[in-house]
Design a protein around this motif. Structure first.
Motif, PDB file in Angstrom:
ATOM      1  N   THR A  72       0.839  -1.198   0.000  1.00 32.73           N
ATOM      2  CA  THR A  72       0.000   0.000   0.000  1.00 32.73           C
ATOM      3  C   THR A  72       0.873   1.245   0.000  1.00 32.73           C
ATOM      4  O   THR A  72       1.742   1.404   0.862  1.00 32.73           O
ATOM      5  CB  THR A  72      -0.923   0.011   1.228  1.00 32.73           C
ATOM      6  OG1 THR A  72      -1.762  -1.150   1.186  1.00 32.73           O
ATOM      7  CG2 THR A  72      -1.788   1.260   1.241  1.00 32.73           C
ATOM      8  N   SER A 103      -7.287   5.066  -2.687  1.00 30.35           N
ATOM      9  CA  SER A 103      -6.134   4.275  -2.263  1.00 30.35           C
ATOM     10  C   SER A 103      -5.237   4.006  -3.470  1.00 30.35           C
ATOM     11  O   SER A 103      -5.704   3.979  -4.606  1.00 30.35           O
ATOM     12  CB  SER A 103      -6.597   2.951  -1.649  1.00 30.35           C
ATOM     13  OG  SER A 103      -7.359   3.173  -0.474  1.00 30.35           O
ATOM     14  N   LYS A 146      -3.375   4.977   1.525  1.00 28.49           N
ATOM     15  CA  LYS A 146      -4.633   4.415   1.995  1.00 28.49           C
ATOM     16  C   LYS A 146      -5.667   5.530   2.064  1.00 28.49           C
ATOM     17  O   LYS A 146      -5.371   6.623   2.541  1.00 28.49           O
ATOM     18  CB  LYS A 146      -4.452   3.777   3.372  1.00 28.49           C
ATOM     19  CG  LYS A 146      -5.688   3.055   3.876  1.00 28.49           C
ATOM     20  CD  LYS A 146      -5.399   2.406   5.223  1.00 28.49           C
ATOM     21  CE  LYS A 146      -6.638   1.684   5.735  1.00 28.49           C
ATOM     22  NZ  LYS A 146      -6.370   1.066   7.068  1.00 28.49           N
TER      23      LYS A 146
END
Length: 226
Positions: free
Chosen positions: A46, A97, A49
């Motif tokens: 990631t 995201s 986020k």
């Protein structure tokens, strides 16, 4: 994580090919490249986020990323593209995201550094704002088109589900009708069976006196003849 294998010269060359900085003077790009922090992300990690604080923009130097809302992917980006640019204008939380699709190297440019460079080179502001405005219009058009497409998909799905429910309702109605007919036939057969038993019993009760009378008549005839 700092990436040592990408030199300052390479960063400048890559920034020059990025749409946002394509018409920006070389000295501005040089200043931005010196402010930029290099970071690496492995595949499936990631990067942003949804809801994270927005205080920097990202330039893809190597690799590939996806912009997504949960499981719904909105865009896929590769080297020499950028994202998170709205953080140049404000510090609102991230609205989407971002996840690395493969091993990716990014150049991170903080909002304060952009402001400082543009303050020192005000002539570049107009070009950057022009590209950002064009980018926002295209993004809005893309989002509207995706929403329309998604709406059409949902409408099609609802229609299919409605048809399936209608078909199942018809099947259930037919089964219910067949069940009622079967129940009626069973009730009729039960009544006929009961009537048969009753008739057999009555016939048996009648048959005994008839046999007696028949036998008595035969005996009487014999007696008379004698």
């Amino acid at each position: 994580m700092i990436h040592s294998h990408i030199s300052l010269k390479q960063c400048i060359q890559l920034l020059q090919q990025v749409e946002l900085f394509r018409h920006v003077p070389g000295n501005v790009i040089d200043a931005l490249a010196r402010k930029m922090i290099l970071a690496s992300y492995p595949a499936d990690s990631t990067i942003i986020k949804k809801g994270d604080a927005g205080n920097s923009m990202f330039v893809i130097l190597e690799g590939k990323v996806k912009i997504h809302e949960g499981e719904h992917m909105l865009a896929e980006m590769a080297a020499r593209q950028f994202f998170g640019e709205l953080s140049i204008l404000d510090s609102e939380p991230r609205s989407m995201s971002v996840t690395a699709l493969e091993s990716t190297t990014l150049g991170v440019i903080h909002q304060a550094d952009v402001y400082q460079v543009l303050k020192d080179h005000p002539d570049a502001v107009r070009d950057i704002i022009s590209v950002l405005s064009h980018r926002l219009r295209n993004q809005n058009q893309t989002i509207v088109a995706q929403l329309k497409e998604r709406g059409a998909e949902l409408e099609k799905l609802v229609n299919e589900k409605t048809k399936d429910l209608s078909d199942k309702n018809r099947e259930l109605s037919a089964l219910l009708l067949e069940l009622r007919r079967t129940q009626e036939q069973l009730i009729t057969q039960e009544k006929l069976a009961t009537l048969g038993h009753l008739t057999a019993g009555i016939a048996h009760e009648i048959q005994n006196p008839l046999n007696f009378i028949t036998n008595f008549s035969s005996l009487s005839i014999e007696l008379i003849e004698e």
